[in-house]
Design a protein around this motif. Sequence first.
Motif, PDB file in Angstrom:
ATOM      1  N   UNK A 111       0.823  -1.203   0.000  1.00  0.00           N
ATOM      2  CA  UNK A 111       0.000   0.000   0.000  1.00  0.00           C
ATOM      3  C   UNK A 111       0.860   1.257   0.000  1.00  0.00           C
ATOM      4  N   UNK A 112       1.968   1.225   0.713  1.00  0.00           N
ATOM      5  CA  UNK A 112       2.849   2.393   0.777  1.00  0.00           C
ATOM      6  C   UNK A 112       3.593   2.605  -0.532  1.00  0.00           C
ATOM      7  N   UNK A 113       3.914   1.521  -1.212  1.00  0.00           N
ATOM      8  CA  UNK A 113       4.711   1.606  -2.422  1.00  0.00           C
ATOM      9  C   UNK A 113       3.879   1.929  -3.655  1.00  0.00           C
ATOM     10  N   UNK A 114       2.620   1.545  -3.636  1.00  0.00           N
ATOM     11  CA  UNK A 114       1.786   1.697  -4.812  1.00  0.00           C
ATOM     12  C   UNK A 114       0.340   1.856  -4.386  1.00  0.00           C
ATOM     13  N   UNK A 115      -0.439   2.508  -5.232  1.00  0.00           N
ATOM     14  CA  UNK A 115      -1.865   2.661  -4.954  1.00  0.00           C
ATOM     15  C   UNK A 115      -2.617   1.353  -5.165  1.00  0.00           C
ATOM     16  N   UNK A 116      -2.139   0.516  -6.077  1.00  0.00           N
ATOM     17  CA  UNK A 116      -2.799  -0.759  -6.319  1.00  0.00           C
ATOM     18  C   UNK A 116      -2.120  -1.830  -5.493  1.00  0.00           C
ATOM     19  N   UNK A 117      -2.923  -2.660  -4.882  1.00  0.00           N
ATOM     20  CA  UNK A 117      -2.382  -3.734  -4.067  1.00  0.00           C
ATOM     21  C   UNK A 117      -2.570  -5.041  -4.821  1.00  0.00           C
ATOM     22  N   UNK A 118      -1.508  -5.460  -5.478  1.00  0.00           N
ATOM     23  CA  UNK A 118      -1.532  -6.737  -6.180  1.00  0.00           C
ATOM     24  C   UNK A 118      -0.951  -7.779  -5.246  1.00  0.00           C
ATOM     25  N   UNK A 119      -1.512  -8.946  -5.298  1.00  0.00           N
ATOM     26  CA  UNK A 119      -1.035  -9.992  -4.399  1.00  0.00           C
ATOM     27  C   UNK A 119      -0.596 -11.200  -5.213  1.00  0.00           C
ATOM     28  N   UNK A 120       0.666 -11.484  -5.159  1.00  0.00           N
ATOM     29  CA  UNK A 120       1.216 -12.650  -5.835  1.00  0.00           C
ATOM     30  C   UNK A 120       1.000 -13.862  -4.932  1.00  0.00           C
ATOM     31  N   UNK A 121       0.298 -14.848  -5.439  1.00  0.00           N
ATOM     32  CA  UNK A 121       0.032 -16.043  -4.653  1.00  0.00           C
ATOM     33  C   UNK A 121       1.002 -17.135  -5.075  1.00  0.00           C
ATOM     34  N   UNK A 122       1.751 -17.600  -4.113  1.00  0.00           N
ATOM     35  CA  UNK A 122       2.708 -18.674  -4.354  1.00  0.00           C
ATOM     36  C   UNK A 122       2.337 -19.813  -3.411  1.00  0.00           C
ATOM     37  N   UNK A 123       2.049 -20.993  -3.939  1.00  0.00           N
ATOM     38  CA  UNK A 123       1.680 -22.103  -3.052  1.00  0.00           C
ATOM     39  C   UNK A 123       2.771 -22.391  -2.027  1.00  0.00           C
ATOM     40  N   UNK A 124       2.336 -22.665  -0.807  1.00  0.00           N
ATOM     41  CA  UNK A 124       3.278 -22.921   0.277  1.00  0.00           C
ATOM     42  C   UNK A 124       4.173 -24.125  -0.038  1.00  0.00           C
ATOM     43  N   UNK A 125       3.616 -25.132  -0.693  1.00  0.00           N
ATOM     44  CA  UNK A 125       4.399 -26.318  -1.055  1.00  0.00           C
ATOM     45  C   UNK A 125       5.540 -25.952  -1.999  1.00  0.00           C
ATOM     46  N   UNK A 126       5.302 -24.992  -2.894  1.00  0.00           N
ATOM     47  CA  UNK A 126       6.354 -24.543  -3.797  1.00  0.00           C
ATOM     48  C   UNK A 126       7.496 -23.883  -3.010  1.00  0.00           C
ATOM     49  N   UNK A 127       7.155 -23.055  -2.040  1.00  0.00           N
ATOM     50  CA  UNK A 127       8.188 -22.426  -1.207  1.00  0.00           C
ATOM     51  C   UNK A 127       8.950 -23.469  -0.391  1.00  0.00           C
ATOM     52  N   UNK A 128       8.219 -24.453   0.139  1.00  0.00           N
ATOM     53  CA  UNK A 128       8.876 -25.515   0.906  1.00  0.00           C
ATOM     54  C   UNK A 128       9.861 -26.272   0.018  1.00  0.00           C
ATOM     55  N   UNK A 129       9.427 -26.616  -1.191  1.00  0.00           N
ATOM     56  CA  UNK A 129      10.295 -27.331  -2.134  1.00  0.00           C
ATOM     57  C   UNK A 129      11.516 -26.498  -2.499  1.00  0.00           C
ATOM     58  N   UNK A 130      11.304 -25.216  -2.734  1.00  0.00           N
ATOM     59  CA  UNK A 130      12.426 -24.325  -3.059  1.00  0.00           C
ATOM     60  C   UNK A 130      13.394 -24.235  -1.888  1.00  0.00           C
ATOM     61  N   UNK A 131      12.878 -24.253  -0.664  1.00  0.00           N
ATOM     62  CA  UNK A 131      13.761 -24.178   0.506  1.00  0.00           C
ATOM     63  C   UNK A 131      14.622 -25.427   0.620  1.00  0.00           C
ATOM     64  N   UNK A 132      14.052 -26.582   0.307  1.00  0.00           N
ATOM     65  CA  UNK A 132      14.833 -27.825   0.345  1.00  0.00           C
ATOM     66  C   UNK A 132      15.887 -27.837  -0.762  1.00  0.00           C
ATOM     67  N   UNK A 133      15.527 -27.321  -1.945  1.00  0.00           N
ATOM     68  CA  UNK A 133      16.502 -27.192  -3.031  1.00  0.00           C
ATOM     69  C   UNK A 133      17.615 -26.239  -2.604  1.00  0.00           C
TER      70      UNK A 133
END
Length: 129
Positions: A52-74
């Motif tokens: 909100x502070x950076x931009x008037x539009x609030x876009x939300x990038x949705x990344x599945x939690x499983x994808x983040x978990x997999x990336x963390x293991x990689x």
Amino acid sequence: PRSESRILMISVKDLCRCIEKCISNPATDNKTYVVSDGIPYNINEIELTARQAFSKTVEHLVCPRLLLFSASKLGDLLIKAGIGLPINSRIYNMLFNNTAHLSNEFEKDTGFKASTNFLSEIPSIFSEI
């Protein structure tokens, strides 16, 4: 992804005040403190306020939690191979495990009270970018 994790923050100005109090107060000798502005912040709240502070539009990038978990293991595997990634198990755990452990020991020993809170400072941080 949604996270119920909470983290503690403190402004640089307040951290400097903490250091000054430590230097001038013998009660703090040989002690280690967790210092913060006293508010456990939800990571999603921080993200929303920053957007909100950076931009008037609030876009939300949705990344599945499983994808983040997999990336963390990689990331863990690549660290062992000498290649660093910006995500690994330590970062993942910080995002999804509650790391806020409030302590009022510093306040008891020094009388310190934070002068600002992190969420209210975000707009001024982004206005300078």
